[in-house]
Design a protein around this motif. Structure first.
Motif, PDB file in Angstrom:
ATOM      1  N   UNK A  11       0.841  -1.262   0.215  1.00  0.00           N
ATOM      2  CA  UNK A  11      -0.091   0.098   0.038  1.00  0.00           C
ATOM      3  C   UNK A  11       0.858   1.131  -0.024  1.00  0.00           C
ATOM      4  N   UNK A  48       2.465   1.503  -3.679  1.00  0.00           N
ATOM      5  CA  UNK A  48       1.697   1.817  -4.453  1.00  0.00           C
ATOM      6  C   UNK A  48       1.130   3.420  -4.414  1.00  0.00           C
ATOM      7  N   UNK A  49       1.049   3.923  -3.097  1.00  0.00           N
ATOM      8  CA  UNK A  49       0.764   5.193  -2.792  1.00  0.00           C
ATOM      9  C   UNK A  49       1.650   6.087  -3.428  1.00  0.00           C
ATOM     10  N   UNK A  72       1.816   6.048  -7.470  1.00  0.00           N
ATOM     11  CA  UNK A  72       0.641   6.446  -7.986  1.00  0.00           C
ATOM     12  C   UNK A  72       0.558   8.013  -7.814  1.00  0.00           C
ATOM     13  N   UNK A  73       1.062   8.527  -6.761  1.00  0.00           N
ATOM     14  CA  UNK A  73       1.534   9.934  -6.644  1.00  0.00           C
ATOM     15  C   UNK A  73       2.428  10.561  -7.502  1.00  0.00           C
ATOM     16  N   UNK A 103       0.735  10.237 -11.031  1.00  0.00           N
ATOM     17  CA  UNK A 103      -0.330  11.367 -11.571  1.00  0.00           C
ATOM     18  C   UNK A 103       0.101  12.644 -11.711  1.00  0.00           C
ATOM     19  N   UNK A 104       0.970  13.164 -10.948  1.00  0.00           N
ATOM     20  CA  UNK A 104       1.820  14.309 -11.078  1.00  0.00           C
ATOM     21  C   UNK A 104       2.533  14.522 -12.194  1.00  0.00           C
ATOM     22  N   UNK A 132       0.125  14.763 -14.979  1.00  0.00           N
ATOM     23  CA  UNK A 132      -0.798  16.007 -14.849  1.00  0.00           C
ATOM     24  C   UNK A 132       0.185  17.220 -15.388  1.00  0.00           C
ATOM     25  N   UNK A 163      -5.167   3.569 -12.363  1.00  0.00           N
ATOM     26  CA  UNK A 163      -6.342   3.221 -11.855  1.00  0.00           C
ATOM     27  C   UNK A 163      -6.448   1.586 -11.879  1.00  0.00           C
ATOM     28  N   UNK A 192      -1.757   0.116 -10.283  1.00  0.00           N
ATOM     29  CA  UNK A 192      -1.511   0.509  -8.811  1.00  0.00           C
ATOM     30  C   UNK A 192      -2.725   0.516  -8.094  1.00  0.00           C
ATOM     31  N   UNK A 203       0.513   6.336   4.340  1.00  0.00           N
ATOM     32  CA  UNK A 203      -0.046   6.336   2.692  1.00  0.00           C
ATOM     33  C   UNK A 203      -0.114   7.788   2.424  1.00  0.00           C
ATOM     34  N   UNK A 204      -0.594   8.809   3.080  1.00  0.00           N
ATOM     35  CA  UNK A 204      -0.521  10.164   2.706  1.00  0.00           C
ATOM     36  C   UNK A 204       0.774  10.702   2.320  1.00  0.00           C
ATOM     37  N   UNK A 249       2.057   9.139  -0.760  1.00  0.00           N
ATOM     38  CA  UNK A 249       1.660  10.011  -2.011  1.00  0.00           C
ATOM     39  C   UNK A 249       2.327  11.351  -1.827  1.00  0.00           C
ATOM     40  N   UNK A 250       2.351  12.193  -0.996  1.00  0.00           N
ATOM     41  CA  UNK A 250       3.021  13.605  -1.138  1.00  0.00           C
ATOM     42  C   UNK A 250       4.401  13.377  -1.245  1.00  0.00           C
ATOM     43  N   UNK A 260       4.549  12.824  -5.083  1.00  0.00           N
ATOM     44  CA  UNK A 260       4.288  14.139  -5.878  1.00  0.00           C
ATOM     45  C   UNK A 260       5.392  14.875  -5.975  1.00  0.00           C
ATOM     46  N   UNK A 313      -6.120   1.367  -2.039  1.00  0.00           N
ATOM     47  CA  UNK A 313      -5.578   2.319  -1.069  1.00  0.00           C
ATOM     48  C   UNK A 313      -4.769   3.554  -1.735  1.00  0.00           C
ATOM     49  N   UNK A 344      -5.059   7.559  -0.821  1.00  0.00           N
ATOM     50  CA  UNK A 344      -3.861   8.371  -0.386  1.00  0.00           C
ATOM     51  C   UNK A 344      -3.733   9.577  -1.120  1.00  0.00           C
ATOM     52  N   UNK A 345      -3.795   9.304  -2.331  1.00  0.00           N
ATOM     53  CA  UNK A 345      -3.380  10.697  -3.335  1.00  0.00           C
ATOM     54  C   UNK A 345      -4.550  11.669  -3.128  1.00  0.00           C
TER      55      UNK A 345
END
Lengths: 147, 124
Positions: A50, A53-54, A57-58, A61-62, A65, A83, A86, A122-123, A126-127, A130, B81, B85-86
């Motif tokens: 997890x 993956x976070x 993915x961060x 996507x960044x 973007x 989607x 991940x 996890x947050x 992701x940060x 990013x 998950x 998180x993102x």
């Protein structure tokens, strides 16, 4: 149907997500099988899956973007890899049932630490992803003189 | 895990991921607030169903393969998950710290309650 701004049918996009999801789910199943968590202990395998993956993915996507509008190949990569792969690789349901099983087995403090710790980490992951993608992008545009 | 199990897990995971994408798209279309809610709906239902399956598996011996294909495969591919998180990270970066906190902790509490309810119903 008849929507000129969205020429790709929703089901074709869902197929892309399904293909990626099959890959991500298989990878997770193999890892959970090879490193099966011991009952009453911190479920490290799900944790690493997890958090990794976070982070990825961060970053993904960044990067997408910052590289242009969400159409064509960029949207395909977002749906297939983000989607699909991940999203399928990481899991919220296994994570939450692990929290419940820990608490139910008398390991309430460990369950609470695992639940809250995973969400916070996890947050942060992701940060981190990013921030990394933003830094790489900034360096690339400066180095290439593309502005 | 046999090769057949793995293929079934992969197919189920793909279907789960596609179901998540379609439900998330549907929720986003009807969601009027600027806070993403699709992942909350997806993960909440996933945790309820995995709870149901877990409760059922405890009382039904020899059901390990079904639990693996549906739990690890379909529901694992369905729930996510990383997106959760993102989403919280982006709310934080947008200066919406309180919303990020409610989003992340609210999802955990809701999903935990859903799983507990599912386990109770499934084992009954």
């Amino acid at each position: 149907m008849g929507d000129v701004t969205r020429p790709t049918p929703l089901l074709a996009l869902a197929g892309l997500v399904a293909a990626g999801g099959a890959v991500g789910t298989t990878a997770r199943a193999l890892l959970e099988h090879a490193f099966a968590p011991a009952p009453g202990a911190w479920p490290w395998t799900t944790s690493w899956i997890n958090l990794a993956g976070s982070f990825v993915l961060g970053a993904l996507l960044e990067t997408l973007l910052r590289s242009g509008p969400d159409t064509g190949r960029r949207r395909a990569v977002r749906l297939g890899c983000g989607t699909g792969v991940l999203g399928g690789f990481t899991t919220y349901s296994t994570f939450v049932v692990e929290v419940e099983r820990l608490a139910d087995g008398g390991h309430v403090a460990l369950g609470a630490a695992y639940g809250l710790g995973s969400v916070v980490l996890g947050v942060l992951a992701a940060l981190g992803g990013i921030a990394l993608a933003a830094a790489v992008r900034r360096r690339a545009t400066r180095g290439g003189g593309a502005r | 895990m046999t090769p057949t199990d793995l293929v079934l897990v992969a197919v189920a995971g793909g279907l789960g991921a596609a179901a998540r994408f379609l439900l998330d798209t549907l929720v986003a279309r009807h969601n009027r607030s600027s806070t993403p809610l699709g992942t909350v709906v997806v993960n909440g239902t996933a945790c309820f169903l995995l709870g149901l399956l877990t409760g059922w598996g405890v009382t039904h011996h020899g059901s390990g393969d079904v639990v693996a294909v549906l739990g690890v495969g379909f529901l694992g591919g369905y729930s996510t998950f990383s997106t959760a998180s993102v989403e919280a990270a982006r709310l934080l970066l947008a200066g919406r710290g309180a919303v990020a906190l409610v989003h992340a902790l609210g999802m955990l509490v809701l999903c935990l309650a859903a799983a507990v309810a599912g386990i109770a119903l499934g084992g009954a």
